[in-house]
Design an enzyme around this catalytic site. Structure first.
Site, PDB file in Angstrom:
ATOM      1  N   PRO A  55     -14.266   2.228  -9.906  1.00 32.18           N
ATOM      2  CA  PRO A  55     -13.503   1.491 -11.377  1.00 32.18           C
ATOM      3  C   PRO A  55     -13.229   2.778 -12.274  1.00 32.18           C
ATOM      4  O   PRO A  55     -13.919   3.856 -12.315  1.00 32.18           O
ATOM      5  CB  PRO A  55     -14.869   0.604 -11.873  1.00 32.18           C
ATOM      6  CG  PRO A  55     -15.928   1.208 -11.057  1.00 32.18           C
ATOM      7  CD  PRO A  55     -15.532   1.717  -9.807  1.00 32.18           C
ATOM      8  N   GLU A  91      -5.651   2.253   1.523  1.00 35.81           N
ATOM      9  CA  GLU A  91      -5.340   0.824   1.729  1.00 35.81           C
ATOM     10  C   GLU A  91      -4.281   0.281   0.902  1.00 35.81           C
ATOM     11  O   GLU A  91      -4.058   0.568  -0.410  1.00 35.81           O
ATOM     12  CB  GLU A  91      -6.227  -0.204   1.756  1.00 35.81           C
ATOM     13  CG  GLU A  91      -6.068  -1.641   2.327  1.00 35.81           C
ATOM     14  CD  GLU A  91      -5.462  -1.747   3.390  1.00 35.81           C
ATOM     15  OE1 GLU A  91      -5.704  -1.162   4.589  1.00 35.81           O
ATOM     16  OE2 GLU A  91      -4.137  -1.909   3.346  1.00 35.81           O
ATOM     17  N   CYS A 142      -6.459  -2.452  -9.797  1.00 33.75           N
ATOM     18  CA  CYS A 142      -6.000  -1.195  -9.400  1.00 33.75           C
ATOM     19  C   CYS A 142      -4.796  -0.740 -10.061  1.00 33.75           C
ATOM     20  O   CYS A 142      -4.993   0.671 -10.376  1.00 33.75           O
ATOM     21  CB  CYS A 142      -5.634  -1.284  -7.891  1.00 33.75           C
ATOM     22  SG  CYS A 142      -7.014  -1.643  -6.752  1.00 33.75           S
ATOM     23  N   ARG A 184      -9.505  -9.884 -12.104  1.00 34.94           N
ATOM     24  CA  ARG A 184      -9.768  -8.577 -12.651  1.00 34.94           C
ATOM     25  C   ARG A 184      -8.654  -8.104 -13.388  1.00 34.94           C
ATOM     26  O   ARG A 184      -7.604  -8.180 -12.777  1.00 34.94           O
ATOM     27  CB  ARG A 184     -10.284  -7.494 -11.709  1.00 34.94           C
ATOM     28  CG  ARG A 184     -11.627  -8.026 -11.141  1.00 34.94           C
ATOM     29  CD  ARG A 184     -12.177  -6.767  -9.954  1.00 34.94           C
ATOM     30  NE  ARG A 184     -11.486  -7.172  -8.882  1.00 34.94           N
ATOM     31  CZ  ARG A 184     -11.689  -6.478  -7.523  1.00 34.94           C
ATOM     32  NH1 ARG A 184     -12.592  -5.368  -7.737  1.00 34.94           N
ATOM     33  NH2 ARG A 184     -11.192  -6.641  -6.458  1.00 34.94           N
TER      34      ARG A 184
HETATM   35  P1  NAD Z   1     -14.907  -4.776  -4.481  1.00 34.07           P
HETATM   36  O1  NAD Z   1     -15.648  -4.554  -5.985  1.00 34.07           O
HETATM   37  O2  NAD Z   1     -14.487  -6.054  -4.272  1.00 34.07           O
HETATM   38  O3  NAD Z   1     -15.833  -4.437  -3.513  1.00 34.07           O
HETATM   39  C1  NAD Z   1     -16.589  -3.123  -3.332  1.00 34.07           C
HETATM   40  C2  NAD Z   1     -17.990  -3.574  -2.818  1.00 34.07           C
HETATM   41  O4  NAD Z   1     -18.648  -2.229  -2.600  1.00 34.07           O
HETATM   42  C3  NAD Z   1     -18.807  -4.720  -3.547  1.00 34.07           C
HETATM   43  O5  NAD Z   1     -19.156  -5.628  -2.743  1.00 34.07           O
HETATM   44  C4  NAD Z   1     -20.077  -3.571  -3.493  1.00 34.07           C
HETATM   45  O6  NAD Z   1     -21.342  -4.246  -3.629  1.00 34.07           O
HETATM   46  C5  NAD Z   1     -20.009  -2.627  -2.606  1.00 34.07           C
HETATM   47  N1  NAD Z   1     -20.867  -1.441  -2.909  1.00 34.07           N
HETATM   48  C6  NAD Z   1     -20.735  -0.426  -3.952  1.00 34.07           C
HETATM   49  N2  NAD Z   1     -21.585   0.621  -3.865  1.00 34.07           N
HETATM   50  C7  NAD Z   1     -22.099   0.369  -2.556  1.00 34.07           C
HETATM   51  C8  NAD Z   1     -23.248   1.128  -1.729  1.00 34.07           C
HETATM   52  N3  NAD Z   1     -23.621   2.306  -2.557  1.00 34.07           N
HETATM   53  N4  NAD Z   1     -23.463   0.611  -0.556  1.00 34.07           N
HETATM   54  C9  NAD Z   1     -22.989  -0.265  -0.070  1.00 34.07           C
HETATM   55  N5  NAD Z   1     -21.971  -1.134  -0.908  1.00 34.07           N
HETATM   56  C10 NAD Z   1     -21.912  -0.692  -2.106  1.00 34.07           C
HETATM   57  O7  NAD Z   1     -13.749  -3.634  -4.441  1.00 34.07           O
HETATM   58  P2  NAD Z   1     -12.283  -3.567  -3.742  1.00 34.07           P
HETATM   59  O8  NAD Z   1     -11.331  -4.657  -4.576  1.00 34.07           O
HETATM   60  O9  NAD Z   1     -12.530  -4.080  -2.301  1.00 34.07           O
HETATM   61  O10 NAD Z   1     -11.755  -2.170  -3.917  1.00 34.07           O
HETATM   62  C11 NAD Z   1     -12.183  -1.131  -3.163  1.00 34.07           C
HETATM   63  C12 NAD Z   1     -11.579   0.096  -3.198  1.00 34.07           C
HETATM   64  O11 NAD Z   1     -10.243  -0.189  -2.476  1.00 34.07           O
HETATM   65  C13 NAD Z   1     -11.034   0.561  -4.530  1.00 34.07           C
HETATM   66  O12 NAD Z   1     -11.139   1.985  -4.551  1.00 34.07           O
HETATM   67  C14 NAD Z   1     -10.001   0.074  -4.837  1.00 34.07           C
HETATM   68  O13 NAD Z   1      -9.194   0.820  -5.726  1.00 34.07           O
HETATM   69  C15 NAD Z   1      -9.249   0.263  -3.433  1.00 34.07           C
HETATM   70  N6  NAD Z   1      -8.235  -0.868  -3.222  1.00 34.07           N
HETATM   71  C16 NAD Z   1      -8.355  -2.161  -3.431  1.00 34.07           C
HETATM   72  C17 NAD Z   1      -7.329  -3.253  -3.275  1.00 34.07           C
HETATM   73  C18 NAD Z   1      -7.409  -4.422  -3.826  1.00 34.07           C
HETATM   74  O14 NAD Z   1      -6.439  -5.256  -3.535  1.00 34.07           O
HETATM   75  N7  NAD Z   1      -8.530  -4.946  -4.503  1.00 34.07           N
HETATM   76  C19 NAD Z   1      -6.159  -2.583  -2.403  1.00 34.07           C
HETATM   77  C20 NAD Z   1      -6.261  -1.255  -2.136  1.00 34.07           C
HETATM   78  C21 NAD Z   1      -6.991  -0.547  -2.417  1.00 34.07           C
HETATM   79  C1  UGA Z   2      -1.177  -3.922  -5.569  1.00 32.66           C
HETATM   80  C2  UGA Z   2      -0.162  -3.100  -4.506  1.00 32.66           C
HETATM   81  O1  UGA Z   2       0.991  -3.993  -4.536  1.00 32.66           O
HETATM   82  C3  UGA Z   2      -0.729  -2.881  -3.465  1.00 32.66           C
HETATM   83  O2  UGA Z   2       0.116  -2.264  -2.602  1.00 32.66           O
HETATM   84  C4  UGA Z   2      -2.127  -2.004  -3.664  1.00 32.66           C
HETATM   85  O3  UGA Z   2      -2.741  -1.779  -2.475  1.00 32.66           O
HETATM   86  C5  UGA Z   2      -2.980  -2.395  -4.442  1.00 32.66           C
HETATM   87  O4  UGA Z   2      -2.603  -2.876  -5.788  1.00 32.66           O
HETATM   88  C6  UGA Z   2      -4.254  -1.937  -4.952  1.00 32.66           C
HETATM   89  O5  UGA Z   2      -4.297  -0.587  -4.712  1.00 32.66           O
HETATM   90  O6  UGA Z   2      -5.029  -2.634  -5.261  1.00 32.66           O
HETATM   91  P1  UGA Z   2      -2.300  -6.098  -6.014  1.00 32.66           P
HETATM   92  O7  UGA Z   2      -2.815  -5.571  -7.548  1.00 32.66           O
HETATM   93  O8  UGA Z   2      -3.341  -6.883  -5.334  1.00 32.66           O
HETATM   94  O9  UGA Z   2      -1.499  -5.009  -5.220  1.00 32.66           O
HETATM   95  O10 UGA Z   2      -0.917  -7.216  -6.287  1.00 32.66           O
HETATM   96  P2  UGA Z   2       0.704  -6.870  -6.725  1.00 32.66           P
HETATM   97  O11 UGA Z   2       1.376  -8.058  -5.986  1.00 32.66           O
HETATM   98  O12 UGA Z   2       1.079  -5.512  -6.685  1.00 32.66           O
HETATM   99  O13 UGA Z   2       0.723  -7.157  -8.227  1.00 32.66           O
HETATM  100  C7  UGA Z   2      -0.125  -6.645  -9.285  1.00 32.66           C
HETATM  101  C8  UGA Z   2       0.330  -7.269 -10.451  1.00 32.66           C
HETATM  102  O14 UGA Z   2       1.754  -7.048 -10.902  1.00 32.66           O
HETATM  103  C9  UGA Z   2       0.120  -8.801 -10.577  1.00 32.66           C
HETATM  104  O15 UGA Z   2      -0.423  -9.170 -11.959  1.00 32.66           O
HETATM  105  C10 UGA Z   2       1.549  -9.340 -10.591  1.00 32.66           C
HETATM  106  O16 UGA Z   2       1.935 -10.706 -11.114  1.00 32.66           O
HETATM  107  C11 UGA Z   2       2.354  -8.422 -11.310  1.00 32.66           C
HETATM  108  N1  UGA Z   2       3.942  -8.220 -10.683  1.00 32.66           N
HETATM  109  C12 UGA Z   2       3.948  -7.860  -9.584  1.00 32.66           C
HETATM  110  C13 UGA Z   2       4.648  -8.378 -11.876  1.00 32.66           C
HETATM  111  O17 UGA Z   2       4.398  -8.852 -13.007  1.00 32.66           O
HETATM  112  N2  UGA Z   2       6.024  -8.318 -11.361  1.00 32.66           N
HETATM  113  C14 UGA Z   2       6.516  -8.063 -10.066  1.00 32.66           C
HETATM  114  O18 UGA Z   2       7.758  -8.007  -9.735  1.00 32.66           O
HETATM  115  C15 UGA Z   2       5.296  -7.906  -9.244  1.00 32.66           C
END
Ligand code: NAD
Ligand code: UGA
Length: 462
Positions: free
Chosen positions: A88, A156, A271, A341
């Site tokens: 975060p 990812e 993110c 979030r």
């Molecule tokens: P999340 O908060 O849903 O999950 C993270 C998990 O890690 C939690 O369950 C937490 O308890 C666990 N954790 C933290 N510290 C730990 C430790 N020391 N040992 C074991 N477990 C531990 O987060 P998320 O949304 O899955 O995101 C993870 C990462 O992936 C972030 O860096 C984010 O930017 C990236 N990412 C997220 C998305 C998305 O769509 N959410 C997409 C692409 C990349």
């Molecule tokens: C985004 C990226 O699309 C992923 O490729 C990336 O892996 C991820 O962030 C990450 O790193 O966490 P996500 O946030 O899950 O994915 O969803 P999106 O579809 O990108 O939407 C993000 C926000 O933008 C949403 O609130 C959506 O409603 C908004 N959005 C999206 C718009 O307002 N307009 C658009 O045209 C598209």
């Protein structure tokens, strides 16, 4: 092959479930320190909602997919360890408000260094600042194991709501590694896992820093498109242009393309904002203030858009929403997820609560507890009565009954096909409708009796 993933969140859970599904020869252990979360992964009610995820998890769980809190044991057994914990925005000390909080990443690295014997491949799956791999390597090298650890970056790109689809058929898989013999071998080992279902030409390999930076850059570019079209939506409202028409007109230019041009009440999710702020912090710390300021504007425009929506509502509703009942359709940051979030809905609802409006909120997947927590409100008052400001409805019809206005804040499909005629008839007059996602046809809404408004649509300016 034995794989351990540290972090059973929105990325760790779905990603590892798909790898286990596609690679039956792999034993996949997803570990987390959060016992409640692991219990949910092992139950019928998974902790996250994603279309298609239930089937994949339930088909593989107990066969080659396991969820556990036994972090040390599974680190020891693994050939490849994914670090998939949260990163975060830091909210204290140096870099507060923009740098990534790397506490969880460092804790994982130290744990791995302490309990593992070396020779393992450690993969950064979390989104991280450029050069994080260097710090991880330092922690591992300080252990002086016989065979050194290899650190890879494998960001990812899945989006929530389409996670399973994105994982099964990704645009690309990116793997960054050290440009040495051992580094190349580690990259190939990880590539061979993905190659079980992703064609080789979609597996891109780079050096570590390019891979780390590409992830931040991809999110910055995507968010920038949304802020760009949202900035144009404000001009549309002032001039009578229609933002959907403008988006379509420019999106047909193959150099621009049609995706990510949907104007909205603002982007949310865990993110985009976090990753752009991380990029801003990096630019500042590398002595590039102009570049930092350029990217900071993307976040500023998004903040402006969220505020602008609430202000426009206020203006249209005779400059007061005090004691008016507002039906809120959707609370998740986008459709097909229960994730809230940074949802724009949180900001809009908070602004309305400050104006002393009453909110009736309906979302098909977000829990009541989550909504109250996001809004910083207690469900019960001190005397045990219900919070008078916020009511959670079980369906959109109940939410809208006797309301002064409806606001659509998430583009759930079900909001496209409601019986808006009977909804309108059940509301106070004039019945306002503000569509923050442009999911309904405003002309149709007007013909049904609504005072209807959308983002970047002429009627806003009137
Ligand atoms: P999340 O908060 O849903 O999950 C993270 C998990 O890690 C939690 O369950 C937490 O308890 C666990 N954790 C933290 N510290 C730990 C430790 N020391 N040992 C074991 N477990 C531990 O987060 P998320 O949304 O899955 O995101 C993870 C990462 O992936 C972030 O860096 C984010 O930017 C990236 N990412 C997220 C998305 C998305 O769509 N959410 C997409 C692409 C990349
Ligand atoms: C985004 C990226 O699309 C992923 O490729 C990336 O892996 C991820 O962030 C990450 O790193 O966490 P996500 O946030 O899950 O994915 O969803 P999106 O579809 O990108 O939407 C993000 C926000 O933008 C949403 O609130 C959506 O409603 C908004 N959005 C999206 C718009 O307002 N307009 C658009 O045209 C598209």
């Amino acid at each position: 092959m034995n794989i351990c993933c540290i972090g059973a969140g929105y990325v760790g859970g779905p990603t590892m479930a798909v790898i286990a599904h596609k690679c039956p020869h792999v034993t996949m252990n997803v570990v987390d320190i959060n016992q409640a979360r692991i219990d949910q992964w092992n139950s019928d009610e998974l902790p996250i909602f994603e279309p298609g995820l239930d089937d994949i998890v339930k088909a593989n769980r107990g066969k080659n997919l396991f969820f556990s809190t036994d972090v040390d044991q599974h680190i020891k057994e693994a050939d490849i360890i994914f670090i998939c914990v949260n990163t975060p925005t830091k909210n204290y000390g140096v870099g507060a408000g923009s740098a990534s909080d790397l506490t969880y990443i460092e804790a994982c690295a130290r744990r791995i260094a302490e309990v593992a014997d070396g020779g393992k491949i450690v993969v950064e799956k979390s989104t991280l600042p450029v050069k994080t791999a260097e710090s991880l390597k330092k922690i591992f090298d300080s252990q002086k194991t016989e065979t050194p650890f290899q650190v890879l970056s494998n960001p990812e790109f899945l989006a929530e709501g389409t996670a399973v689809e994105d994982l099964l058929d990704p645009d690309r898989v990116l793997i960054g590694g050290e440009e040495t013999e051992a580094g190349n071998a580690a990259v190939e080992k990880l590539a061979s896992v993905y190659a079980e279902w992703v064609s080789r030409d979609k597996i891109i390999t780079t050096n570590l820093w390019s891979s780390e930076l590409s992830k931040l850059t991809a999110n910055a570019f995507l968010a920038q498109r949304i802020s760009s079209i949202n900035s144009i939506s404000a001009i549309c409202e002032a001039t009578g242009a229609n933002v959907d028409q403008v988006a379509h007109a420019i999106g047909t230019d193959s150099r621009i393309g049609p995706k990510f041009l949907k104007s909205s009440v603002g982007f949310g999710g865990s993110c985009f904002q976090k990753d752009i702020l991380n990029l801003v912090y990096l630019c500042d710390s590398f002595g590039l203030p102009e570049v930092a300021e350029y990217w900071r504007q993307v976040v500023k425009m998004n903040d402006f858009q969220k505020r602008r929506f609430a202000r426009r509502m206020l203006k249209s509703m005779f400059n007061t929403v005090t004691r008016k009942k507002i039906a809120v359709f959707g609370f998740a940051f986008k459709k097909d997820t229960n994730d809230t979030r940074e949802s724009a809905a949180i900001y809009v609802c908070r602004d309305l609560l400050e104006e002393k409006a009453y909110l009736n909120i309906y979302d098909p997947k977000v829990s009541t507890e989550q909504i109250f927590s996001d809004l910083g409100q207690a469900q019960k008052m001190e005397d045990g009565s219900d919070n008078p400001l916020i009511t959670i409805a079980n369906d959109p019809y109940t939410a809208a009954k006797d309301a002064d206005a409806i606001i659509i804040l998430t583009e759930w499909d079900e909001f496209k096909s409601l019986d808006y005629k009977s909804i309108c008839e059940s509301m106070r007059r004039p019945a306002f409708l503000f569509d923050g996602r442009n999911v309904v046809d405003l002309n149709e809404m007007k013909s049904l009796g609504f005072d209807a408004h959308g983002i970047g649509k002429t009627v806003w300016g009137s």
